[in-house]
Design a protein around this motif. Structure first.
Motif, PDB file in Angstrom:
ATOM      1  N   SER A 138       0.852  -1.181   0.000  1.00 19.98           N
ATOM      2  CA  SER A 138       0.000   0.000   0.000  1.00 19.98           C
ATOM      3  C   SER A 138       0.891   1.235   0.000  1.00 19.98           C
ATOM      4  O   SER A 138       2.056   1.178   0.416  1.00 19.98           O
ATOM      5  CB  SER A 138      -0.915   0.020   1.224  1.00 19.98           C
ATOM      6  OG  SER A 138      -0.169   0.275   2.412  1.00 19.98           O
ATOM      7  N   LEU A 139       0.340   2.345  -0.448  1.00 20.62           N
ATOM      8  CA  LEU A 139       1.103   3.588  -0.462  1.00 20.62           C
ATOM      9  C   LEU A 139       1.495   3.992   0.953  1.00 20.62           C
ATOM     10  O   LEU A 139       2.618   4.441   1.199  1.00 20.62           O
ATOM     11  CB  LEU A 139       0.270   4.690  -1.124  1.00 20.62           C
ATOM     12  CG  LEU A 139       0.898   6.078  -1.265  1.00 20.62           C
ATOM     13  CD1 LEU A 139       2.260   6.002  -1.949  1.00 20.62           C
ATOM     14  CD2 LEU A 139      -0.035   6.994  -2.033  1.00 20.62           C
ATOM     15  N   GLU A 140       0.577   3.799   1.891  1.00 18.15           N
ATOM     16  CA  GLU A 140       0.854   4.159   3.283  1.00 18.15           C
ATOM     17  C   GLU A 140       2.005   3.332   3.853  1.00 18.15           C
ATOM     18  O   GLU A 140       2.882   3.861   4.546  1.00 18.15           O
ATOM     19  CB  GLU A 140      -0.394   3.979   4.135  1.00 18.15           C
ATOM     20  CG  GLU A 140      -1.524   4.948   3.836  1.00 18.15           C
ATOM     21  CD  GLU A 140      -2.349   4.566   2.620  1.00 18.15           C
ATOM     22  OE1 GLU A 140      -3.250   5.335   2.250  1.00 18.15           O
ATOM     23  OE2 GLU A 140      -2.085   3.498   2.021  1.00 18.15           O
ATOM     24  N   ALA A 141       2.001   2.038   3.567  1.00 25.95           N
ATOM     25  CA  ALA A 141       3.069   1.169   4.066  1.00 25.95           C
ATOM     26  C   ALA A 141       4.417   1.562   3.473  1.00 25.95           C
ATOM     27  O   ALA A 141       5.441   1.547   4.161  1.00 25.95           O
ATOM     28  CB  ALA A 141       2.756  -0.292   3.743  1.00 25.95           C
ATOM     29  N   GLY A 142       4.417   1.921   2.201  1.00 22.64           N
ATOM     30  CA  GLY A 142       5.658   2.340   1.565  1.00 22.64           C
ATOM     31  C   GLY A 142       6.213   3.619   2.165  1.00 22.64           C
ATOM     32  O   GLY A 142       7.417   3.736   2.399  1.00 22.64           O
ATOM     33  N   LEU A 143       5.330   4.584   2.428  1.00 23.38           N
ATOM     34  CA  LEU A 143       5.777   5.846   3.033  1.00 23.38           C
ATOM     35  C   LEU A 143       6.286   5.623   4.455  1.00 23.38           C
ATOM     36  O   LEU A 143       7.264   6.234   4.880  1.00 23.38           O
ATOM     37  CB  LEU A 143       4.628   6.853   3.032  1.00 23.38           C
ATOM     38  CG  LEU A 143       4.240   7.403   1.652  1.00 23.38           C
ATOM     39  CD1 LEU A 143       2.924   8.156   1.719  1.00 23.38           C
ATOM     40  CD2 LEU A 143       5.341   8.310   1.107  1.00 23.38           C
ATOM     41  N   GLU A 144       5.627   4.736   5.185  1.00 24.28           N
ATOM     42  CA  GLU A 144       6.081   4.423   6.548  1.00 24.28           C
ATOM     43  C   GLU A 144       7.469   3.791   6.512  1.00 24.28           C
ATOM     44  O   GLU A 144       8.325   4.085   7.350  1.00 24.28           O
ATOM     45  CB  GLU A 144       5.093   3.491   7.235  1.00 24.28           C
ATOM     46  CG  GLU A 144       5.436   3.189   8.674  1.00 24.28           C
ATOM     47  CD  GLU A 144       4.414   2.292   9.356  1.00 24.28           C
ATOM     48  OE1 GLU A 144       4.751   1.726  10.414  1.00 24.28           O
ATOM     49  OE2 GLU A 144       3.294   2.160   8.825  1.00 24.28           O
ATOM     50  N   SER A 145       7.700   2.924   5.525  1.00 25.39           N
ATOM     51  CA  SER A 145       9.017   2.302   5.388  1.00 25.39           C
ATOM     52  C   SER A 145      10.082   3.346   5.079  1.00 25.39           C
ATOM     53  O   SER A 145      11.198   3.295   5.632  1.00 25.39           O
ATOM     54  CB  SER A 145       8.977   1.251   4.276  1.00 25.39           C
ATOM     55  OG  SER A 145      10.247   0.669   4.083  1.00 25.39           O
TER      56      SER A 145
END
Length: 271
Positions: A182-189
């Protein structure tokens, strides 16, 4: 990652650090080439399986990688990838995940050297908040029918000239090559890896009104003492919390907001 992949990644991180410590290596170029290799191996499943096949010798796999990449990327990138395929990986996908992490780390190292790492951290966080608050933007950036060039153009219209070039490159790669996340997971990473460059933990702080510099300093010191590591505070203002603050560190939530206490009181009264 399991044991062998973790060891391989740790060795690759050390080699990357040695490369980026050299003033002759351009971190942005290295990052771009590693990202290109990541995209190649993400597409070509059979190739990455060959390059991680435990039945093949490390030298044979390194020779194959060298022949594939020769002339396509710089010598530093080719040597780094060749060293990685010599290692043992628990799963073939772990190699691709590791390459992607190294590409991001190379970008962040370049930002750190130029004194822009704090800006990149903050911009990634703020962009994540913009995406969360705009369903239309999120839909446009995650639309599988939209081309990578269309998404890139949209991002550059949003970030171009407003964000550090490192932030722009990282976000463009994340959106155009999500690799199932997900985009959110990528940004969190991205946020976690940015914090790791300074050996800091990211704390997402939500308050009803902006915190003063003194409050931010006291909160950061208290959290650093609690977790035993330096903290990077990502600050968010949400009037709906009414008062107090909430702090999220990884999966742990420390909630001291008035809204939460009122909600708890209401549940007790209803019970």
């Amino acid at each position: 990652m399991n044991g062998s992949s973790r060891e391989a990644l740790a060795a690759a991180r050390e080699r990357l650090d040695a490369l980026t410590d050299s003033t002759s290596v351009d971190a942005a170029t290295l990052a771009g080439e590693l990202a290109a290799v990541t995209a190649l191996l993400d597409r070509e499943v059979s190739l990455r399986r060959v390059l991680t096949d435990p039945a093949q010798t490390g030298e044979a796999k390194a020779d194959l990688a060298g022949r594939l990449l020769g002339g396509q990327v710089g010598g530093e990138t080719a040597d780094l990838v060749s060293g990685m395929v010599r290692s043992r990986w628990s799963q073939s996908r772990d190699l691709v995940d590791a390459l992607e992490e190294l590409a991001i780390t190379a970008e962040l190292t370049g930002a750190q050297k130029s004194g822009a790492l704090d800006d990149v951290e903050d911009e990634v966080f703020r962009f994540g908040r913009i995406v969360t608050s705009s369903t239309e933007l999120r839909a446009a950036l995650t639309d599988r029918a939209a081309t990578a060039s269309a998404k890139t153009e949209l991002l550059r219209s949003l970030l171009g000239g407003r964000a550090n070039p490192v932030t722009e490159r990282l976000v463009v790669r994340l959106v155009t090559q999500p690799r199932g996340r997900s985009l959110e997971a990528g940004l969190e990473s991205l946020s976690r890896l940015a914090a790791a460059r300074r050996d800091r933990v990211v704390a997402v702080v939500t308050s009803a009104v902006p915190l003063s510099d003194r409050q931010k300093q006291r909160l950061g010191d208290a959290l650093a003492k609690l977790y035993g590591r330096r903290m990077h505070l990502n600050l968010d203002v949400d009037p709906e919390v009414l008062g107090g603050i909430s702090v999220r560190v990884g999966d742990e939530l420390i909630n001291g907001t008035v809204a939460d206490r009122l909600d708890g009181a209401s549940r007790r009264m209803a019970g």
